[in-house]
Scaffold this motif. Structure first.
Motif, short mmCIF file in Angstrom:
data_model
loop_
_atom_site.label_atom_id
_atom_site.label_comp_id
_atom_site.label_asym_id
_atom_site.label_seq_id
_atom_site.Cartn_x
_atom_site.Cartn_y
_atom_site.Cartn_z
N UNK A 113 28.65 41.86 41.62
CA UNK A 113 29.10 41.06 40.48
C UNK A 113 30.62 40.95 40.42
N UNK A 114 31.08 39.76 40.07
CA UNK A 114 32.51 39.54 39.83
C UNK A 114 32.68 39.08 38.38
N UNK A 115 33.80 39.46 37.78
CA UNK A 115 34.03 39.20 36.36
C UNK A 115 35.39 38.57 36.15
N UNK A 116 35.54 37.90 34.98
CA UNK A 116 36.86 37.42 34.62
C UNK A 116 37.61 38.54 33.91
N UNK A 117 38.81 38.28 33.45
CA UNK A 117 39.61 39.34 32.85
C UNK A 117 39.12 39.76 31.46
N UNK A 118 38.08 39.07 30.97
CA UNK A 118 37.47 39.47 29.70
C UNK A 118 36.16 40.22 29.91
N UNK A 119 35.80 40.44 31.17
CA UNK A 119 34.58 41.17 31.48
C UNK A 119 33.34 40.29 31.55
N UNK A 120 33.50 38.98 31.53
CA UNK A 120 32.36 38.07 31.63
C UNK A 120 31.91 37.95 33.08
N UNK A 174 42.07 52.36 43.20
CA UNK A 174 41.39 52.29 41.90
C UNK A 174 40.02 51.65 42.01
N UNK A 175 39.08 52.10 41.17
CA UNK A 175 37.72 51.59 41.22
C UNK A 175 37.67 50.10 40.92
N UNK A 176 38.50 49.63 39.98
CA UNK A 176 38.53 48.21 39.66
C UNK A 176 39.46 47.50 40.63
N UNK A 177 38.92 46.49 41.30
CA UNK A 177 39.72 45.75 42.26
C UNK A 177 39.62 44.26 41.94
N UNK A 178 40.38 43.46 42.65
CA UNK A 178 40.42 42.03 42.36
C UNK A 178 40.42 41.22 43.66
N UNK A 179 40.10 39.95 43.52
CA UNK A 179 40.11 39.04 44.66
C UNK A 179 40.41 37.64 44.14
N UNK A 180 41.17 36.87 44.90
CA UNK A 180 41.50 35.50 44.50
C UNK A 180 40.25 34.63 44.54
N UNK A 181 40.13 33.74 43.59
CA UNK A 181 38.97 32.84 43.54
C UNK A 181 38.87 32.01 44.81
N UNK A 202 39.42 37.04 40.10
CA UNK A 202 38.25 37.69 39.50
C UNK A 202 38.29 39.16 39.86
N UNK A 203 37.51 39.95 39.14
CA UNK A 203 37.55 41.40 39.29
C UNK A 203 36.16 41.95 39.60
N UNK A 204 36.13 43.11 40.26
CA UNK A 204 34.87 43.73 40.61
C UNK A 204 35.05 45.23 40.73
N UNK A 205 33.95 45.94 40.61
CA UNK A 205 33.94 47.39 40.80
C UNK A 205 33.66 47.65 42.27
N UNK A 206 34.59 48.25 42.97
CA UNK A 206 34.42 48.46 44.40
C UNK A 206 33.53 49.65 44.73
N UNK A 207 33.23 50.51 43.73
CA UNK A 207 32.52 51.74 44.04
C UNK A 207 33.52 52.80 44.48
#
Length: 208
Positions: A113-120, A174-181, A202-207
């Motif tokens: 799952x990938x999320x926006x900066x509001x967690x959606x 860090x567990x929270x990572x990001x990637x360009x759309x 967008x953001x994701x939990x990398x584990x």
């Protein structure tokens, strides 16, 4: 914390264990079995996995890692003693490159799952899964470096556990990572645009 502590203690053991093939086989199997459990329980995403798939992943991960360790260990007979001392580190690093992708292969197939900066939640991405697993591999190899690299030199006391833990904390991404759309799959990019989301990252939990 449990993973860090077990890793630190294992590094001292494995440096000794790599002196004989039976010891390599036993300790690598123990370590890679432990790593397989850690890799699975700390995965990202919520893609389902059956018992058979999990069993196959475990066998492939541990077998591949152990064979790699044994193969690298055999090189100690053909290199100088100084280089040979770093073979255990190379074996652990290579084993992580095998163990982690196998135990998290469902993420590579179904995405995370990938999320926006509001967690959606915006969707699932295989590209994000690839980046997540790559980052975890790098962090695990980084964790191995203080424990298996520096103790090869006599001036560094192997009992300095606090040093290992500090280095480990610094090296873990860090567990929270990001990637360009723009790096996501075209279909997911289109889905994000169709829903009126004018976002660049967008953001994701990398584990772990």
């Amino acid at each position: 914390v449990g993973k860090m502590s077990a890793t630190v203690l294992y590094f001292h053991t494995i440096n000794i264990a790599h002196r004989s093939t039976p010891a390599v086989l036993f300790w690598q199997w123990i370590n890679q079995s432990f790593n397989a459990v850690v890799n699975y329980t700390n995965r990202s995403g919520d893609a389902p996995i059956t018992v058979n798939q999990l069993g196959t992943a475990y066998v492939c991960a541990t077998t591949g890692a152990v064979i790699t360790a044994l193969g690298l260990n055999s090189l100690t007979k053909h290199v100088t003693p100084l280089i040979g001392r770093f073979v255990p580190f190379a074996a652990v690093a290579a084993a992580n490159c095998i163990n982690i992708p196998f135990m998290r292969q469902r993420e590579l197939k179904h995405g995370i799952p990938v999320f926006d900066d509001h967690g959606k939640r915006l969707g699932e991405s295989e590209k994000a899964a690839q980046q997540a697993i790559g980052q975890v591999i790098v962090s695990r190899i980084g964790m191995a470096a203080p424990g298996m690299g520096r103790p090869q030199f006599n001036h560094f006391p192997p009992q300095n556990i606090h040093y290992y833990i500090r280095c480990t904390c610094i090296l873990i991404i860090p567990s929270l990572s990001s990637i360009a759309v723009t790096r996501l799959e075209p279909s997911l990019q289109e889905h994000i645009r169709e829903n009126g989301n004018d976002i660049q990252t967008v953001y994701f939990n990398k584990g772990l």
